[in-house]
Scaffold this motif. Sequence first.
Motif, mmCIF file in Angstrom:
data_model
loop_
_atom_site.group_PDB
_atom_site.id
_atom_site.type_symbol
_atom_site.label_atom_id
_atom_site.label_comp_id
_atom_site.label_asym_id
_atom_site.label_seq_id
_atom_site.Cartn_x
_atom_site.Cartn_y
_atom_site.Cartn_z
ATOM 1 N N PRO A 41 0.819 -1.212 0.000
ATOM 2 C CA PRO A 41 0.000 0.000 0.000
ATOM 3 C C PRO A 41 0.855 1.264 0.000
ATOM 4 C CG PRO A 41 -0.886 -1.592 1.543
ATOM 5 C CD PRO A 41 0.417 -2.138 1.071
ATOM 6 N N GLY A 42 0.544 2.151 -0.917
ATOM 7 C CA GLY A 42 1.251 3.418 -0.985
ATOM 8 C C GLY A 42 2.638 3.355 -1.592
ATOM 9 N N LYS A 43 3.021 2.192 -2.107
ATOM 10 C CA LYS A 43 4.361 2.041 -2.681
ATOM 11 C C LYS A 43 4.270 1.616 -4.145
ATOM 12 C CE LYS A 43 6.719 1.016 1.655
ATOM 13 N NZ LYS A 43 7.682 0.125 2.350
ATOM 14 N N GLU A 44 5.393 1.751 -4.828
ATOM 15 C CA GLU A 44 5.442 1.355 -6.231
ATOM 16 C C GLU A 44 5.515 -0.165 -6.371
ATOM 17 O OE1 GLU A 44 7.727 5.270 -8.113
ATOM 18 O OE2 GLU A 44 8.737 3.333 -8.023
ATOM 19 N N ARG A 45 5.132 -0.622 -7.529
ATOM 20 C CA ARG A 45 5.242 -2.049 -7.844
ATOM 21 C C ARG A 45 6.717 -2.359 -8.074
ATOM 22 N NH1 ARG A 45 0.742 -4.635 -11.679
ATOM 23 N NH2 ARG A 45 -0.414 -3.421 -10.116
ATOM 24 N N THR A 46 7.218 -3.370 -7.389
ATOM 25 C CA THR A 46 8.639 -3.681 -7.448
ATOM 26 C C THR A 46 8.894 -5.083 -7.971
ATOM 27 O OG1 THR A 46 8.671 -4.397 -5.143
ATOM 28 C CG2 THR A 46 9.225 -2.108 -5.568
ATOM 29 N N PHE A 47 9.999 -5.224 -8.653
ATOM 30 C CA PHE A 47 10.416 -6.482 -9.250
ATOM 31 C C PHE A 47 10.942 -7.421 -8.180
ATOM 32 C CE2 PHE A 47 12.072 -9.225 -12.470
ATOM 33 C CZ PHE A 47 13.345 -9.611 -12.065
ATOM 34 N N LEU A 48 10.506 -8.673 -8.243
ATOM 35 C CA LEU A 48 11.017 -9.693 -7.333
ATOM 36 C C LEU A 48 11.944 -10.663 -8.067
ATOM 37 C CD1 LEU A 48 7.721 -10.558 -5.438
ATOM 38 C CD2 LEU A 48 9.570 -9.051 -4.698
ATOM 39 N N GLY A 49 11.536 -11.087 -9.232
ATOM 40 C CA GLY A 49 12.335 -12.027 -9.990
ATOM 41 C C GLY A 49 11.602 -12.435 -11.249
ATOM 42 N N ALA A 50 12.305 -13.139 -12.116
ATOM 43 C CA ALA A 50 11.709 -13.582 -13.365
ATOM 44 C C ALA A 50 12.436 -14.806 -13.872
ATOM 45 C CB ALA A 50 11.741 -12.464 -14.402
ATOM 46 N N ILE A 51 11.791 -15.483 -14.809
ATOM 47 C CA ILE A 51 12.330 -16.710 -15.363
ATOM 48 C C ILE A 51 12.159 -16.682 -16.874
ATOM 49 C CG2 ILE A 51 10.139 -17.951 -15.057
ATOM 50 C CD1 ILE A 51 11.851 -20.413 -14.222
ATOM 51 N N ASN A 52 13.153 -17.201 -17.579
ATOM 52 C CA ASN A 52 13.079 -17.131 -19.033
ATOM 53 C C ASN A 52 12.128 -18.183 -19.585
ATOM 54 O OD1 ASN A 52 14.670 -19.414 -18.672
ATOM 55 N ND2 ASN A 52 15.958 -18.979 -20.446
ATOM 56 N N TRP A 53 11.979 -18.173 -20.898
ATOM 57 C CA TRP A 53 10.957 -19.006 -21.525
ATOM 58 C C TRP A 53 11.190 -20.494 -21.285
ATOM 59 C CZ3 TRP A 53 12.168 -22.634 -25.221
ATOM 60 C CH2 TRP A 53 13.467 -22.555 -25.767
ATOM 61 N N SER A 54 12.437 -20.904 -21.266
ATOM 62 C CA SER A 54 12.717 -22.336 -21.115
ATOM 63 C C SER A 54 12.783 -22.776 -19.661
ATOM 64 C CB SER A 54 14.029 -22.682 -21.807
ATOM 65 O OG SER A 54 15.100 -22.008 -21.175
ATOM 66 N N GLY A 55 12.862 -21.807 -18.755
ATOM 67 C CA GLY A 55 12.924 -22.151 -17.345
ATOM 68 C C GLY A 55 14.307 -22.435 -16.813
#
Length: 124
Positions: A41-55
Amino acid sequence: QVQLVESGGGLVQAGGSLRLSCAASGRAFGTYVMGWFRQAPGKERTFLGAINWSGDTTVYADSVKGRFTISKDNAKNTMYLQVSTLKPEDTAVYYCAATLSLRIPTMPGEYDYWGQGTQVTVSS
């Protein structure tokens, strides 16, 4: 076009764990880069992590390295976020997102498709 639906959020005590899921429908799930973000609440959306297409490649924000793990099952069209050693400051709405990219983006604006979010609340 990809539709994303998160699930698995809830209320958990500090130190506990959760596994969030992101179920995808639509074309060619296996070709997308998938990411997890959160917004308190009241904060920006922040990146946690991601995974590529193949995993086989993941990227994490420094703030969650070692506590959060992303995986995906292309056969089930589902991505997961395993969160452990939860802290009250992890309380937020958690979103999954998808984009077609040859790299792994870390900014919200670089993702084209979003789920509706799932609430995670960590009590002290």
